[in-house]
Scaffold this motif. Structure first.
Motif, mmCIF file in Angstrom:
data_model
loop_
_atom_site.group_PDB
_atom_site.id
_atom_site.type_symbol
_atom_site.label_atom_id
_atom_site.label_comp_id
_atom_site.label_asym_id
_atom_site.label_seq_id
_atom_site.Cartn_x
_atom_site.Cartn_y
_atom_site.Cartn_z
ATOM 1 N N ALA A 112 0.833 -1.201 0.000
ATOM 2 C CA ALA A 112 0.000 0.000 0.000
ATOM 3 C C ALA A 112 0.871 1.255 0.000
ATOM 4 O O ALA A 112 1.974 1.255 0.533
ATOM 5 N N PRO A 113 0.384 2.344 -0.597
ATOM 6 C CA PRO A 113 1.153 3.593 -0.636
ATOM 7 C C PRO A 113 1.124 4.318 0.704
ATOM 8 O O PRO A 113 0.274 4.043 1.557
ATOM 9 N N ASP A 114 2.050 5.271 0.858
ATOM 10 C CA ASP A 114 2.122 6.070 2.082
ATOM 11 C C ASP A 114 1.172 7.265 2.036
ATOM 12 O O ASP A 114 0.313 7.414 2.895
ATOM 13 N N ARG A 115 1.357 8.120 1.034
ATOM 14 C CA ARG A 115 0.560 9.339 0.909
ATOM 15 C C ARG A 115 0.070 9.485 -0.531
ATOM 16 O O ARG A 115 0.588 10.301 -1.299
ATOM 17 N N PRO A 116 -0.920 8.722 -0.924
ATOM 18 C CA PRO A 116 -1.387 8.762 -2.313
ATOM 19 C C PRO A 116 -2.025 10.102 -2.649
ATOM 20 O O PRO A 116 -2.677 10.727 -1.814
ATOM 21 N N SER A 117 -1.830 10.536 -3.901
ATOM 22 C CA SER A 117 -2.388 11.821 -4.321
ATOM 23 C C SER A 117 -3.335 11.706 -5.508
ATOM 24 O O SER A 117 -4.060 12.648 -5.811
ATOM 25 N N ALA A 118 -3.333 10.569 -6.192
ATOM 26 C CA ALA A 118 -4.178 10.416 -7.381
ATOM 27 C C ALA A 118 -5.642 10.260 -6.990
ATOM 28 O O ALA A 118 -5.966 9.759 -5.906
ATOM 29 N N GLU A 119 -6.512 10.690 -7.888
ATOM 30 C CA GLU A 119 -7.946 10.527 -7.686
ATOM 31 C C GLU A 119 -8.509 9.758 -8.877
ATOM 32 O O GLU A 119 -8.824 10.345 -9.915
ATOM 33 N N PRO A 120 -8.635 8.451 -8.756
ATOM 34 C CA PRO A 120 -9.146 7.661 -9.877
ATOM 35 C C PRO A 120 -10.582 8.033 -10.203
ATOM 36 O O PRO A 120 -11.363 8.420 -9.329
ATOM 37 N N THR A 121 -10.915 7.918 -11.478
ATOM 38 C CA THR A 121 -12.276 8.187 -11.915
ATOM 39 C C THR A 121 -13.170 7.010 -11.522
ATOM 40 O O THR A 121 -12.701 5.926 -11.180
ATOM 41 N N SER A 122 -14.464 7.231 -11.612
ATOM 42 C CA SER A 122 -15.400 6.146 -11.310
ATOM 43 C C SER A 122 -15.214 5.002 -12.293
ATOM 44 O O SER A 122 -15.342 3.827 -11.933
ATOM 45 N N GLU A 123 -14.892 5.351 -13.558
ATOM 46 C CA GLU A 123 -14.653 4.301 -14.552
ATOM 47 C C GLU A 123 -13.419 3.481 -14.202
ATOM 48 O O GLU A 123 -13.417 2.251 -14.350
ATOM 49 N N GLN A 124 -12.362 4.134 -13.740
ATOM 50 C CA GLN A 124 -11.162 3.406 -13.345
ATOM 51 C C GLN A 124 -11.445 2.501 -12.144
ATOM 52 O O GLN A 124 -10.980 1.363 -12.097
ATOM 53 N N LEU A 125 -12.195 2.998 -11.181
ATOM 54 C CA LEU A 125 -12.530 2.178 -10.018
ATOM 55 C C LEU A 125 -13.332 0.944 -10.429
ATOM 56 O O LEU A 125 -13.169 -0.132 -9.849
ATOM 57 N N GLN A 126 -14.166 1.089 -11.435
ATOM 58 C CA GLN A 126 -14.996 -0.023 -11.874
ATOM 59 C C GLN A 126 -14.264 -0.976 -12.811
ATOM 60 O O GLN A 126 -14.467 -2.192 -12.754
ATOM 61 N N GLU A 127 -13.379 -0.435 -13.664
ATOM 62 C CA GLU A 127 -12.876 -1.232 -14.778
ATOM 63 C C GLU A 127 -11.417 -1.696 -14.657
ATOM 64 O O GLU A 127 -11.071 -2.741 -15.214
ATOM 65 N N LEU A 128 -10.573 -0.928 -13.994
ATOM 66 C CA LEU A 128 -9.165 -1.323 -13.950
ATOM 67 C C LEU A 128 -9.007 -2.650 -13.207
ATOM 68 O O LEU A 128 -9.544 -2.839 -12.112
ATOM 69 N N ARG A 129 -8.237 -3.540 -13.800
ATOM 70 C CA ARG A 129 -7.997 -4.858 -13.214
ATOM 71 C C ARG A 129 -6.667 -4.832 -12.470
ATOM 72 O O ARG A 129 -5.609 -4.694 -13.101
ATOM 73 N N LEU A 130 -6.724 -4.930 -11.169
ATOM 74 C CA LEU A 130 -5.516 -4.931 -10.345
ATOM 75 C C LEU A 130 -5.308 -6.339 -9.801
ATOM 76 O O LEU A 130 -6.206 -6.912 -9.181
ATOM 77 N N ARG A 131 -4.120 -6.884 -10.044
ATOM 78 C CA ARG A 131 -3.827 -8.268 -9.668
ATOM 79 C C ARG A 131 -2.552 -8.330 -8.831
ATOM 80 O O ARG A 131 -1.534 -7.770 -9.196
ATOM 81 N N TRP A 132 -2.643 -9.023 -7.712
ATOM 82 C CA TRP A 132 -1.474 -9.351 -6.904
ATOM 83 C C TRP A 132 -1.266 -10.856 -6.980
ATOM 84 O O TRP A 132 -2.224 -11.631 -6.887
ATOM 85 N N ASP A 133 -0.018 -11.279 -7.141
ATOM 86 C CA ASP A 133 0.296 -12.697 -7.231
ATOM 87 C C ASP A 133 1.537 -12.944 -6.377
ATOM 88 O O ASP A 133 2.591 -12.336 -6.598
#
Length: 300
Positions: free
Chosen positions: A210-231
């Motif tokens: 996890a980040p320390d002090r995040p500054s980005a503001e993802p769009t609603s589309e990014q929150l819904q569509e971006l695929r984030l994978r941890w392996d």
């Protein structure tokens, strides 16, 4: 919640393969999860070696060839990158995979191994593979130390060189990283520069805290569509003699945080009995791209 201290000494990014004195003509991708697949070992020294050329100096059709050890300078900081562009269909949209190496830069320094197999997966999906080298030159070379400066160099590379020179379909942008490279993605690029990924996703292998002090503001589309994978492997807990980085806790931490931020497609996979050096990098990328492609076809 388990948290890591980012100043912990990371012994990460070293692949299990020791480069040979001479690069092989072909390489097996079995160790990277692609059983029965052998590919041409791609790297500097062949007819497409671009080490002595400026990236803007292309002859006819050369932008569609592999290029290696191309340099880019931004604000006094210089580093280099490889572009795997051969055998793509440029009459169709071409996506992009950016791969961030682990500490020690094995994937960059020896592209005839891991990167060649990742490039084969990218090619299957008509995607460019770009493997940049961190600008870090002090001590153990990493992406996660001085990550703000490293990110500014990388963003400049994308905006000033790659996007103007290649016709990239940004809706299919993927970030992949191993170990220290995974840390860089989760703690810097997604946290502060999520607009780099308007569509596609990110894959954090063997890390991704996890980040320390995040500054980005993802769009609603990014929150819904971006695929984030941890392996991550269940044995990748920092107790091994060659890897004292607790990637297992880092991956759990990052996945939990991004899920809490509302990323609806955040997923994590734990691999039983796997340590820091046993992840099937190419198969992980292949499955993520296959799933994304299948979703796109269903939606259309």
């Amino acid at each position: 919640m388990l948290l890591l201290v980012t100043t912990v000494a990371l012994l990460v990014g070293r692949d299990e393969v020791t480069p040979e004195a001479e690069a092989p003509e072909t390489v097996s991708c079995a160790r990277y999860g692609l059983d029965g697949v052998r590919v041409t070992a791609r790297g500097p020294g062949g007819p497409t070696d671009g080490a002595v050329l400026d990236a803007r100096v292309f002859g006819p059709g050369e932008e569609r060839e592999d290029r290696f050890q191309l340099e880019h300078e931004h604000d006094g900081i210089t580093s280099s990158y490889h572009v795997f562009a051969e055998d793509l269909d440029w009459d169709r949209p071409v996506g992009v995979v950016y791969h961030f190496h682990g500490d020690g830069a094995f994937e960059y320094e020896s592209p005839e191994y891991t990167a060649s197999c990742l490039a084969e997966v990218a090619r299957e999906h008509n995607m460019l593979l770009v493997v940049p080298r961190t600008p870090d030159r002090a001590g153990e070379i990493t992406w996660w130390e001085e990550r703000d400066l490293n990110a500014q160099w990388f963003l400049s590379l994308v905006e000033e060189r790659l996007e103007p020179e290649y016709d990239i379909d940004r809706s299919r942008t993927w970030l992949t990283g191993y170990s220290g490279g995974a840390q860089f993605i989760s703690q810097e690029l997604l946290a502060d520069h999520v607009d780099l990924v308007p569509g596609g996703g990110a894959i954090m292998m063997g890390g991704g805290q996890a980040p320390d002090r995040p500054s980005a503001e993802p769009t609603s589309e990014q929150l819904q569509e971006l695929r984030l994978r941890w392996d991550v492997g269940t044995e990748d807990d920092g107790t091994g003699p060659q890897a004292d980085f607790d990637a297992l806790s880092a991956a759990w931490d990052g996945h939990h945080w991004y899920e809490e931020q509302g990323f609806e497609r955040a997923r994590i996979r734990y691999r039983d009995g796997v340590d820091h050096f046993g992840l099937p990098y190419a198969r992980i990328l292949q499955r993520a791209l296959n799933a994304a492609e299948e979703d796109s076809q269903e939606q259309s």
